[in-house]
Design an enzyme around this catalytic site. Structure first.
Site, short mmCIF file in Angstrom:
data_model
loop_
_atom_site.label_atom_id
_atom_site.label_comp_id
_atom_site.label_asym_id
_atom_site.label_seq_id
_atom_site.Cartn_x
_atom_site.Cartn_y
_atom_site.Cartn_z
N HIS A 123 0.86 -1.19 0.00
CA HIS A 123 0.00 0.00 0.00
C HIS A 123 0.90 1.24 0.00
O HIS A 123 2.05 1.19 0.45
CB HIS A 123 -0.90 0.01 1.24
N GLU A 156 1.04 3.81 1.84
CA GLU A 156 1.57 4.20 3.15
C GLU A 156 2.77 3.34 3.55
O GLU A 156 3.77 3.84 4.07
CB GLU A 156 0.50 4.03 4.23
N CYS A 203 -5.96 1.64 5.93
CA CYS A 203 -6.56 0.37 6.36
C CYS A 203 -5.94 -0.03 7.71
O CYS A 203 -5.04 0.64 8.22
CB CYS A 203 -6.29 -0.71 5.31
N CYS A 217 -2.05 -0.60 7.54
CA CYS A 217 -1.26 0.63 7.47
C CYS A 217 -1.34 1.42 8.77
O CYS A 217 -0.35 2.00 9.22
CB CYS A 217 -1.72 1.47 6.28
#
Ligand SMILES: [Zn+2]
Length: 154
Positions: free
Chosen positions: A46, A48, A76, A79
C-alpha cells in the site's frame, strides 16, 4: 496532499487503485509511495507502507519520530498498525474509506484506549478531489469489465 494526489495518479496509470502518500520529517519531504500491490505481487504494498519503508531508509531508523504522513485515502488496519509501530506523529488523509478505513470509518485503531502510541489524526483534507479520483477509477474499471464481458471468447 497535492503531491500525494500526483502519486495516486501514478498508481492509477499502472492499473492500481489510486492512492498516494508522502512522509514529511520536520517540514522536509523524505519519502513517497503509491499503491502497487498488483504490480509488485505484494498484498502489503500500500502507498503508506511504501512511504514508511522509504522513510525508514532515509532516516536510517525504524522509528519515524517527528514525521507526518499524508495519504489520499483513510488508511486500512494494516497501514494504521504500521504507522503506530513507526511512531509517526501525525496522519493527514483525504477521502474516508467506508470499506476498510481504520481511522474511524469501520474501526478506529488510532484511538483505541490501550494503544501504546498516539497519533494526531486529521481527515478530510482535499477529500473531494481524493474521492473523485477513486470514483472515476472504479467507474472506469466497471465499464471496462462490462465491455470485457461482451467480447466473444476464443
Ligand atoms: Zn493500507
Amino acid at each position: 496532499m497535492r503531491k500525494a494526489i500526483l502519486l495516486a495518479e501514478k498508481a492509477q496509470a499502472k492499473g492500481e487503485i489510486p492512492v498516494g502518500a508522502v512522509l514529511v520529517h520536520e517540514d522536509k519531504l523524505i519519502a513517497e509511495g503509491w499503491n502497487q500491490p498488483i504490480s509488485d505481487h505484494d498484498p502489503c504494498a500500500h502507498a503508506e507502507i511504501i512511504a514508511l519503508r522509504a522513510g525508514g531508509q532515509y532516516l536510517q531508523n525504524y522509528r519515524l519520530l517527528n514525521t507526518t504522513l499524508y495519504v489520499t485515502l483513510e488508511p486500512c488496519i494494516m497501514c494504521a498498525g504500521a504507522m503506530i509501530h513507526a511512531r509517526i506523529s501525525r496522519l493527514v488523509y483525504g477521502a474516508c474509506d467506508q470499506k476498510t478505513g481504520a481511522a474511524g470509518s469501520i474501526i478506529d485503531v488510532f484511538n483505541h484506549p490501550d494503544m501504546n502510541h498516539r497519533i494526531l489524526v486529521l481527515g478530510g483534507i482535499l477529500s473531494d478531489e481524493c474521492s473523485a479520483m477513486l470514483s472515476r477509477f472504479f467507474k472506469q474499471r466497471r465499464a471496462e469489465k462490462k465491455l470485457g464481458n461482451k467480447v466473444p471468447r476464443c
